[in-house]
Design a protein around this motif. Sequence first.
Motif, PDB file in Angstrom:
ATOM      1  N   UNK A 260       0.837  -1.199   0.000  1.00 17.17           N
ATOM      2  CA  UNK A 260       0.000   0.000   0.000  1.00 17.17           C
ATOM      3  C   UNK A 260       0.873   1.250   0.000  1.00 17.17           C
ATOM      4  N   UNK A 261       0.970   1.883  -1.174  1.00 13.43           N
ATOM      5  CA  UNK A 261       1.675   3.156  -1.309  1.00 13.43           C
ATOM      6  C   UNK A 261       0.669   4.275  -1.593  1.00 13.43           C
ATOM      7  N   UNK A 262      -0.578   4.031  -1.248  1.00 14.46           N
ATOM      8  CA  UNK A 262      -1.637   4.981  -1.533  1.00 14.46           C
ATOM      9  C   UNK A 262      -2.308   5.386  -0.221  1.00 14.46           C
ATOM     10  N   UNK A 263      -3.576   5.775  -0.283  1.00 14.25           N
ATOM     11  CA  UNK A 263      -4.283   6.269   0.899  1.00 14.25           C
ATOM     12  C   UNK A 263      -4.569   5.155   1.893  1.00 14.25           C
ATOM     13  N   UNK A 264      -4.817   5.545   3.143  1.00 10.13           N
ATOM     14  CA  UNK A 264      -5.195   4.565   4.160  1.00 10.13           C
ATOM     15  C   UNK A 264      -6.544   3.941   3.823  1.00 10.13           C
ATOM     16  N   UNK A 265      -7.419   4.705   3.196  1.00 10.57           N
ATOM     17  CA  UNK A 265      -8.718   4.167   2.827  1.00 10.57           C
ATOM     18  C   UNK A 265      -8.568   2.998   1.859  1.00 10.57           C
ATOM     19  N   UNK A 266      -7.769   3.162   0.816  1.00 14.94           N
ATOM     20  CA  UNK A 266      -7.566   2.079  -0.135  1.00 14.94           C
ATOM     21  C   UNK A 266      -6.818   0.905   0.488  1.00 14.94           C
ATOM     22  N   UNK A 267      -5.974   1.194   1.467  1.00 13.98           N
ATOM     23  CA  UNK A 267      -5.219   0.103   2.096  1.00 13.98           C
ATOM     24  C   UNK A 267      -6.138  -0.869   2.831  1.00 13.98           C
ATOM     25  N   UNK A 268      -7.329  -0.422   3.187  1.00 12.74           N
ATOM     26  CA  UNK A 268      -8.303  -1.322   3.819  1.00 12.74           C
ATOM     27  C   UNK A 268      -8.672  -2.432   2.846  1.00 12.74           C
ATOM     28  N   UNK A 269      -8.738  -2.105   1.546  1.00 10.44           N
ATOM     29  CA  UNK A 269      -9.012  -3.115   0.533  1.00 10.44           C
ATOM     30  C   UNK A 269      -7.941  -4.188   0.507  1.00 10.44           C
ATOM     31  N   UNK A 270      -6.677  -3.771   0.657  1.00  9.62           N
ATOM     32  CA  UNK A 270      -5.570  -4.731   0.716  1.00  9.62           C
ATOM     33  C   UNK A 270      -5.708  -5.639   1.933  1.00  9.62           C
ATOM     34  N   UNK A 271      -6.040  -5.045   3.068  1.00 12.38           N
ATOM     35  CA  UNK A 271      -6.231  -5.805   4.302  1.00 12.38           C
ATOM     36  C   UNK A 271      -7.322  -6.872   4.146  1.00 12.38           C
ATOM     37  N   UNK A 272      -8.450  -6.489   3.571  1.00  7.61           N
ATOM     38  CA  UNK A 272      -9.573  -7.418   3.435  1.00  7.61           C
ATOM     39  C   UNK A 272      -9.241  -8.573   2.500  1.00  7.61           C
ATOM     40  N   UNK A 273      -8.550  -8.267   1.396  1.00  7.90           N
ATOM     41  CA  UNK A 273      -8.173  -9.319   0.452  1.00  7.90           C
ATOM     42  C   UNK A 273      -7.242 -10.334   1.106  1.00  7.90           C
ATOM     43  N   UNK A 274      -6.233  -9.838   1.820  1.00  7.64           N
ATOM     44  CA  UNK A 274      -5.273 -10.732   2.467  1.00  7.64           C
ATOM     45  C   UNK A 274      -5.938 -11.534   3.586  1.00  7.64           C
ATOM     46  N   UNK A 275      -6.819 -10.891   4.346  1.00 10.63           N
ATOM     47  CA  UNK A 275      -7.487 -11.587   5.448  1.00 10.63           C
ATOM     48  C   UNK A 275      -8.393 -12.691   4.918  1.00 10.63           C
ATOM     49  N   UNK A 276      -9.115 -12.415   3.851  1.00 11.82           N
ATOM     50  CA  UNK A 276     -10.038 -13.419   3.319  1.00 11.82           C
ATOM     51  C   UNK A 276      -9.299 -14.686   2.886  1.00 11.82           C
ATOM     52  N   UNK A 277      -8.188 -14.509   2.157  1.00 10.77           N
ATOM     53  CA  UNK A 277      -7.444 -15.683   1.705  1.00 10.77           C
ATOM     54  C   UNK A 277      -6.786 -16.417   2.860  1.00 10.77           C
ATOM     55  N   UNK A 278      -6.309 -15.668   3.827  1.00  6.34           N
ATOM     56  CA  UNK A 278      -5.670 -16.291   4.991  1.00  6.34           C
ATOM     57  C   UNK A 278      -6.631 -17.212   5.720  1.00  6.34           C
ATOM     58  N   UNK A 279      -7.885 -16.800   5.824  1.00  6.40           N
ATOM     59  CA  UNK A 279      -8.841 -17.559   6.617  1.00  6.40           C
ATOM     60  C   UNK A 279      -9.623 -18.587   5.819  1.00  6.40           C
ATOM     61  N   UNK A 280      -9.594 -18.482   4.487  1.00  4.74           N
ATOM     62  CA  UNK A 280     -10.216 -19.532   3.681  1.00  4.74           C
ATOM     63  C   UNK A 280      -9.265 -20.691   3.442  1.00  4.74           C
ATOM     64  N   UNK A 281      -7.985 -20.474   3.795  1.00  5.76           N
ATOM     65  CA  UNK A 281      -6.964 -21.509   3.663  1.00  5.76           C
ATOM     66  C   UNK A 281      -6.894 -22.066   2.233  1.00  5.76           C
ATOM     67  N   UNK A 282      -7.015 -21.162   1.263  1.00  3.28           N
ATOM     68  CA  UNK A 282      -6.886 -21.591  -0.127  1.00  3.28           C
ATOM     69  C   UNK A 282      -5.412 -21.788  -0.467  1.00  3.28           C
ATOM     70  N   UNK A 283      -5.196 -22.465  -1.558  1.00  3.54           N
ATOM     71  CA  UNK A 283      -3.816 -22.699  -1.995  1.00  3.54           C
ATOM     72  C   UNK A 283      -3.120 -21.377  -2.287  1.00  3.54           C
TER      73      UNK A 283
END
Length: 378
Positions: free
Chosen positions: A313-336
């Motif tokens: 995230x080299x942009x706004x804190x607001x957009x960085x929330x999108x990065x957080x949600x994407x990473x969290x979703x994959x982490x907890x779905x335990x996908x490959x």
Amino acid sequence: MDEKIAEISNLRWDPYVFFKNEECNIFFKKHFAENGINKKILFVLGLGFDPRMNFGIMELSKDIAPIEIEIVLLKFKQEKNKHSKKYKNLTDANLVELKSIKNVVLKEIQLNDVGKKREIEAANFFTKQLISDFTDVFLDISSLPRSIYFSTAGKILSLIDIVQVDSVINFFITTTENAEIDSMIKEVGINNDLEYQHGFGGQIEVVSKSIPKIWFPLTGEGKTNQFRSANQFIEPAEICPMLPFPSKDLRRSDNIYIENHDLFFNELQIESQNIMYVPEQNPFEAYKKIIKAADNYNKTLIELGGCKAVISSFSSKLLSIGALLAAYEYKNKKKKLSIGILNVNSMDYKIEDEKALKKSVKKSELFVNWLTGTPYQN
């Protein structure tokens, strides 16, 4: 309220609930007017010199008085950097303002470690027992460093996912955006001692070098050095810069594109079709676009063992929330396919004009991202 249903299926935050500006005030009044006597509110924020620090809590407390709010204020070890010490007067003024709010109970938490240890220390403060005591939890990231709010938000989300088996907890991430203030706070130097974000390593540290890494940097102005540093650390097979568009400044993405043209196309030889665009003021749309792109890359490379995705995230804190949600979703779905987060932190900050900084706070915009609770119940 901006609530949309996307074409992508099986996403946790689809549809999503998202408020901005006056919508936030309307929501606060409506949500807490219903059974307000039974609401127990936790509000987490960080102590800093940014004049936006108290914007969210002041709006909330104004709209829901006399309901009491318990505040957890994260305080950081005093940095030795000259600029950080210089702006102690701004930090002190923010603390005085916070303590002047009438319907709050303030608990100050001193974080003494630095670097990765500080991320862990901040996250470990939050426990299942603590979160279980509240019906509504707010994390305001306006004056929190990225490294802290990524680890803290991830921990709170994971705790709520455990607790919500027995109860409903509404979790909100709030942030106050102001491009004018962002332009006045200049970053001084970068920290090249890079590590993947605590809680969001995406198992990337232990994967074979034969597994390609696809990098999705959310890109803003004046981040060329951060971009280079992260690229050298990640060694990605493909880079997909994500530029803000549409944006309030219609030429913003063009200006970022021009600023980074030589870096993107001559130095790093990024393919022009890899450039992606995400709405400047909607983290949920950024989240969906990241996941869709990462999915597509993984499917394309499945015969080679798939890929690993990294977000910066080299942009706004607001957009960085999108990065957080994407990473969290994959982490907890335990996908490959897992998604890691790598951010490049600044060594210090310098304010161009303190008086102008204070005046500009009135032009700020408040955003409330509703992540768990009532609207997501089956």
